[in-house]
Design a protein around this motif. Structure first.
Motif, PDB file in Angstrom:
ATOM      1  N   UNK A  51     111.529  44.339  22.234  1.00 20.22           N
ATOM      2  CA  UNK A  51     112.182  44.727  20.989  1.00 20.22           C
ATOM      3  C   UNK A  51     112.417  46.231  20.990  1.00 20.22           C
ATOM      4  N   UNK A  52     113.368  46.669  20.194  1.00 24.66           N
ATOM      5  CA  UNK A  52     113.704  48.099  20.167  1.00 24.66           C
ATOM      6  C   UNK A  52     112.487  48.925  19.782  1.00 24.66           C
ATOM      7  N   UNK A  53     111.708  48.460  18.809  1.00 25.35           N
ATOM      8  CA  UNK A  53     110.566  49.273  18.363  1.00 25.35           C
ATOM      9  C   UNK A  53     109.470  49.373  19.420  1.00 25.35           C
ATOM     10  N   UNK A  54     109.524  48.490  20.418  1.00 24.90           N
ATOM     11  CA  UNK A  54     108.545  48.521  21.508  1.00 24.90           C
ATOM     12  C   UNK A  54     109.009  49.375  22.691  1.00 24.90           C
ATOM     13  N   UNK A  55     110.230  49.842  22.662  1.00 25.50           N
ATOM     14  CA  UNK A  55     110.842  50.544  23.797  1.00 25.50           C
ATOM     15  C   UNK A  55     110.563  52.033  23.700  1.00 25.50           C
ATOM     16  N   UNK A  56     109.704  52.547  24.558  1.00 27.20           N
ATOM     17  CA  UNK A  56     109.313  53.950  24.540  1.00 27.20           C
ATOM     18  C   UNK A  56     110.505  54.880  24.746  1.00 27.20           C
ATOM     19  N   UNK A  57     111.583  54.387  25.332  1.00 24.61           N
ATOM     20  CA  UNK A  57     112.748  55.221  25.609  1.00 24.61           C
ATOM     21  C   UNK A  57     113.859  55.105  24.571  1.00 24.61           C
ATOM     22  N   UNK A  58     113.671  54.279  23.573  1.00 28.61           N
ATOM     23  CA  UNK A  58     114.673  54.162  22.508  1.00 28.61           C
ATOM     24  C   UNK A  58     114.498  55.316  21.513  1.00 28.61           C
ATOM     25  N   UNK A  59     115.574  55.758  20.864  1.00 33.56           N
ATOM     26  CA  UNK A  59     115.461  56.797  19.824  1.00 33.56           C
ATOM     27  C   UNK A  59     114.516  56.350  18.711  1.00 33.56           C
ATOM     28  N   UNK A  60     113.742  57.275  18.203  1.00 39.85           N
ATOM     29  CA  UNK A  60     112.739  56.938  17.185  1.00 39.85           C
ATOM     30  C   UNK A  60     113.377  56.293  15.969  1.00 39.85           C
ATOM     31  N   UNK A  61     114.505  56.812  15.505  1.00 44.02           N
ATOM     32  CA  UNK A  61     115.107  56.232  14.299  1.00 44.02           C
ATOM     33  C   UNK A  61     115.524  54.783  14.537  1.00 44.02           C
ATOM     34  N   UNK A  62     115.987  54.474  15.748  1.00 43.59           N
ATOM     35  CA  UNK A  62     116.328  53.082  16.065  1.00 43.59           C
ATOM     36  C   UNK A  62     115.088  52.198  16.087  1.00 43.59           C
ATOM     37  N   UNK A  63     114.003  52.744  16.591  1.00 42.65           N
ATOM     38  CA  UNK A  63     112.752  51.987  16.636  1.00 42.65           C
ATOM     39  C   UNK A  63     112.256  51.704  15.223  1.00 42.65           C
ATOM     40  N   UNK A  64     112.400  52.693  14.345  1.00 43.10           N
ATOM     41  CA  UNK A  64     111.989  52.500  12.951  1.00 43.10           C
ATOM     42  C   UNK A  64     112.840  51.423  12.291  1.00 43.10           C
ATOM     43  N   UNK A  65     114.153  51.500  12.479  1.00 40.43           N
ATOM     44  CA  UNK A  65     115.052  50.489  11.890  1.00 40.43           C
ATOM     45  C   UNK A  65     114.649  49.084  12.315  1.00 40.43           C
ATOM     46  N   UNK A  66     114.387  48.936  13.606  1.00 36.28           N
ATOM     47  CA  UNK A  66     114.054  47.611  14.134  1.00 36.28           C
ATOM     48  C   UNK A  66     112.744  47.104  13.549  1.00 36.28           C
ATOM     49  N   UNK A  67     111.757  47.968  13.478  1.00 32.26           N
ATOM     50  CA  UNK A  67     110.460  47.533  12.965  1.00 32.26           C
ATOM     51  C   UNK A  67     110.543  47.175  11.486  1.00 32.26           C
ATOM     52  N   UNK A  68     111.213  48.012  10.695  1.00 34.08           N
ATOM     53  CA  UNK A  68     111.337  47.715   9.263  1.00 34.08           C
ATOM     54  C   UNK A  68     112.024  46.374   9.054  1.00 34.08           C
ATOM     55  N   UNK A  69     113.007  46.082   9.891  1.00 35.69           N
ATOM     56  CA  UNK A  69     113.736  44.816   9.747  1.00 35.69           C
ATOM     57  C   UNK A  69     112.843  43.606  10.012  1.00 35.69           C
ATOM     58  N   UNK A  70     111.764  43.800  10.748  1.00 40.28           N
ATOM     59  CA  UNK A  70     110.871  42.690  11.071  1.00 40.28           C
ATOM     60  C   UNK A  70     109.675  42.568  10.128  1.00 40.28           C
ATOM     61  N   UNK A  71     109.456  43.577   9.279  1.00 38.26           N
ATOM     62  CA  UNK A  71     108.257  43.606   8.437  1.00 38.26           C
ATOM     63  C   UNK A  71     108.441  42.807   7.152  1.00 38.26           C
ATOM     64  N   UNK A  72     107.383  42.133   6.762  1.00 40.73           N
ATOM     65  CA  UNK A  72     107.350  41.468   5.458  1.00 40.73           C
ATOM     66  C   UNK A  72     107.032  42.495   4.386  1.00 40.73           C
ATOM     67  N   UNK A  73     107.251  42.140   3.137  1.00 46.30           N
ATOM     68  CA  UNK A  73     106.917  43.057   2.049  1.00 46.30           C
ATOM     69  C   UNK A  73     105.419  43.323   2.011  1.00 46.30           C
ATOM     70  N   UNK A  74     104.605  42.336   2.414  1.00 41.32           N
ATOM     71  CA  UNK A  74     103.151  42.545   2.456  1.00 41.32           C
ATOM     72  C   UNK A  74     102.793  43.594   3.503  1.00 41.32           C
ATOM     73  N   UNK A  75     103.441  43.555   4.651  1.00 44.86           N
ATOM     74  CA  UNK A  75     103.176  44.539   5.706  1.00 44.86           C
ATOM     75  C   UNK A  75     103.673  45.915   5.303  1.00 44.86           C
ATOM     76  N   UNK A  76     104.785  45.973   4.608  1.00 43.77           N
ATOM     77  CA  UNK A  76     105.308  47.254   4.124  1.00 43.77           C
ATOM     78  C   UNK A  76     104.347  47.858   3.097  1.00 43.77           C
TER      79      UNK A  76
END
Length: 638
Positions: A51-76
């Motif tokens: 996944x993008x958020x797991x990719x050490x070479x991806x831009x940080x903002x892209x990693x954040x976008x990907x992770x937020x898209x996968x999080x539940x409201x409880x995790x947020x």
């Protein structure tokens, strides 16, 4: 050298971009590996894909976008809370029935991860052996790795690198001990402050502490305030210099995997508390500005913003007559959104001070109310909403993610607003490298924490910060092993290395007395409030008479620990020599008194001449007492 240069030049000219790799310690300890094109990644959500958020070479903002898209409201919601947690002395994770210390009453970190989806924690007491803190930390990160998205834990700590007599510094437990921050200001050397912060950074990194709940850059303009020992004194420009060097040593030029993120506090400056009564408690009477000097207290924060402090913590106080609402800082939209976010364009994490939502039951008939000053009538859910609407991102010392979930479910809070705070919180984790390597090398802790060369620098700071206020007839330095000495407030086995210790003043050639700045418990049932150093700054008649009688019998050197500005005109007059320390061991005091080291300190705040002068000061104005006994910046040398 030529060969290396040619090789480097060839690489640079090849057009190949350098790819980052997961550090070896993470590869050794992680249990969720994924290999792709010969490179290993951490498969944090365990789906067998990168996944993008797991990719050490991806831009940080892209990693954040990907992770937020996968999080539940409880995790947020869980990400927005940072409670205190216990750390077992054996490094284990489960809550122990016989746990002691500040964190003992709270759930274990693993329970917070499992039940509340939390991933930020504040530690208080840690094992006497820091290596076991590292064991606990690595085990906790492994537990977090096993969660649905494998979001790593961020550990925060109050200061624990000072020789301190106050409750605001954690027990050092093997860490290097420097003087307290007023002592660093007394020395006034920016390079030393940066060196101090760099050592703190290295020792924190070794055990897994990645957020410093410091520096504290409030200004000590009200000398009775109980938290002066954590400040750099009362001068805004000196404090601005100190925080600049401090943040450089802790965070570096940019926040990265080698940084400790600083939560600079307490915006917009917590020093001007009426009568010095601290707003941790209901006994407080408001944060006041009778000298119309609000902007003066912002000067150190302006320096912190230039250094890109990672986080900001507002204080508990109510900025009386300064905003459109008489409500505490973290509830105050004019303070957080209008001043901090808009005027200063601050987009880092804003975390409340501890305990703004939930009352704490401290005994059968003792309740410590939440610090919801000005909004006491609001429910916990309404308090959470108001704090978020004010512009804060995170709740310190609280564990109520269900309230955020309820607010979103009820339509009272937009999930997009949660994502705004979440982006800041996750960005900090990514910048610190926690998603790619949350682990530490437990075998290296003893090589880093409390190194001999670090301790030498720490001891030197304790010595240099000592401030010589009086030296009648060049009484100091004393000659070693030539005098019989009566002592109070000191370890006789330490002093015996320098002089012969005798049991009474009558037998002595001289006396050395170590004193603490006086304080008097506030009128309250709250035991924590009663431990704060509130109240008058002078010795009352019985104790003052006793001390003066000793000084009348024998030439006396007085050392006073200044966690607040003491009022000591008669003691100063009666002493043969007077020094002030800002956190110093008996050994380091003796090194100065007996001439093996020199006192270099200059007072970071003035010492008033009377309590009447203190009471007549303008709370928000520096160096404002009439005819001070010793002025700001005063200090003699041998």
């Amino acid at each position: 050298m030529l060969t290396v240069a040619l090789i480097l030049g060839g690489c640079q000219g090849s057009g190949e971009s350098t790819k980052k790799s997961i550090p070896s310690i993470a590869l050794e300890k992680t249990k969720v590996k994924l290999e792709l094109d010969g490179q290993i990644f951490r498969d944090l959500n365990k789906n067998g894909e990168l996944d993008v958020y797991e990719d050490i070479n991806a831009p940080i903002e892209d990693r954040i976008d990907d992770l937020i898209s996968q999080m539940t409201i409880e995790e947020k919601a869980g990400t927005m809370f940072m409670p205190g947690v216990p750390v077992n002395e054996d490094g284990s994770l489960e809550k122990k029935a016989d746990a002691t210390g500040p964190g003992a009453r709270y759930p274990a970190a693993i329970d917070n991860i499992d039940k509340g989806k939390l991933n930020h924690f504040n530690v208080w007491s840690i094992p006497p052996d820091p290596s076991l803190m590292a064991v606990w930390y690595n085990s906790l990160q492994s537990h977090a790795e096993a969660s649905r998205l494998g979001i790593p834990v961020t550990i925060a700590s109050d200061p624990r690198h000072h020789f301190s007599n106050t409750i605001f510094s954690m027990a050092a437990n093997g860490f290097t001990q420097f003087c307290e921050t007023p002592g660093l200001a007394a020395i006034g050397n920016d390079s030393l402050v940066e060196q101090f912060a760099d050592i703190v950074r290295k020792e924190y990194l070794a055990v897994g502490i990645r957020v410093a709940l410091h520096p504290q850059i409030d200004l000590a303009t009200e000398p009775r305030w109980a938290r002066i020992s954590g400040t750099f004194g009362e001068d805004a420009n000196l404090t601005a210099r100190m925080v600049t060097a401090y943040l450089k040593g802790m965070q570096g030029e940019t926040l990265d995997e080698n940084s400790v993120a600083c939560m600079t506090k307490h915006f917009p400056g917590g020093g001007p508390q009426k009568e010095g009564l601290d707003p941790h408690f209901a006994i407080q009477k408001g944060q006041i500005y009778p000298g119309d000097n609000f902007d003066y207290h912002l000067i150190p924060f302006e320096a912190a913003f230039k250094m890109n402090t990672a986080s900001i913590m507002p204080y508990y106080g109510v900025p009386t007559d300064q905003t459109d609402e008489e409500v505490a800082m973290a509830y105050n939209k004019m303070i957080i959104t209008d001043l901090l976010r808009k005027k200063y364009n601050y987009d880092g994490v804003v975390c409340t001070d501890w305990g703004l939502i939930t009352d704490v039951q401290m005994g059968p008939d003792i309740t410590w109310p939440a610090r919801a000053w000005g909004v006491e009538e609001l429910s916990p859910s309404e308090r959470v909403l108001k704090i978020i609407q004010a512009g804060c991102d995170q709740f310190g010392g609280e564990n109520r993610p269900e309230l955020v979930v309820e607010l979103v479910a009820n339509g009272e809070l937009d999930e997009a607003r949660i994502d705004e705070s979440l982006r800041r919180l996750l960005r900090q984790k990514f910048q610190l490298g926690l998603f790619d390597n949350p682990f530490v090398d437990e075998t290296k802790v003893s090589e880093i924490v409390g190194r001999e060369d670090y301790r030498a620098i720490g001891n030197a700071s304790q010595q240099k910060a000592i401030t010589l206020l009086k030296n009648k007839d060049s009484f100091l330095p004393l000659e070693s092993n030539t005098s019989k000495v009566y002592i109070e407030g000191m370890d006789s086995t330490v002093v015996a290395q320098y002089a012969r210790v005798v049991p009474t003043p009558e037998e002595a050639d001289l006396a050395i007395i170590r004193l603490n700045t006086p304080w008097y418990p506030a009128e309250t049932k709250n035991p924590f409030a009663r431990s704060f150093h509130h109240g008058d700054l002078d010795f009352k008649q019985e104790e003052k008479t006793r001390l003066l009688e000793i000084m009348d019998k024998v030439p006396t050197v007085v050392d006073i620990y200044l966690d607040r500005p003491a009022v000591i005109p008669q003691i100063s007059e009666a002493s043969r020599a007077l020094i002030a320390d800002f956190g110093s061991s008996d050994k380091n005091v003796c090194e100065v008194l007996f001439g093996n080291a020199e006192p270099k300190g200059k007072l970071p705040f003035e010492l008033p001449s009377s309590m009447e002068a203190v009471e007549n000061q303008l709370t928000d104005v520096p160096y404002d007492s009439e005819n001070p006994l010793y002025t700001f910046g005063f200090g003699l040398e041998y």
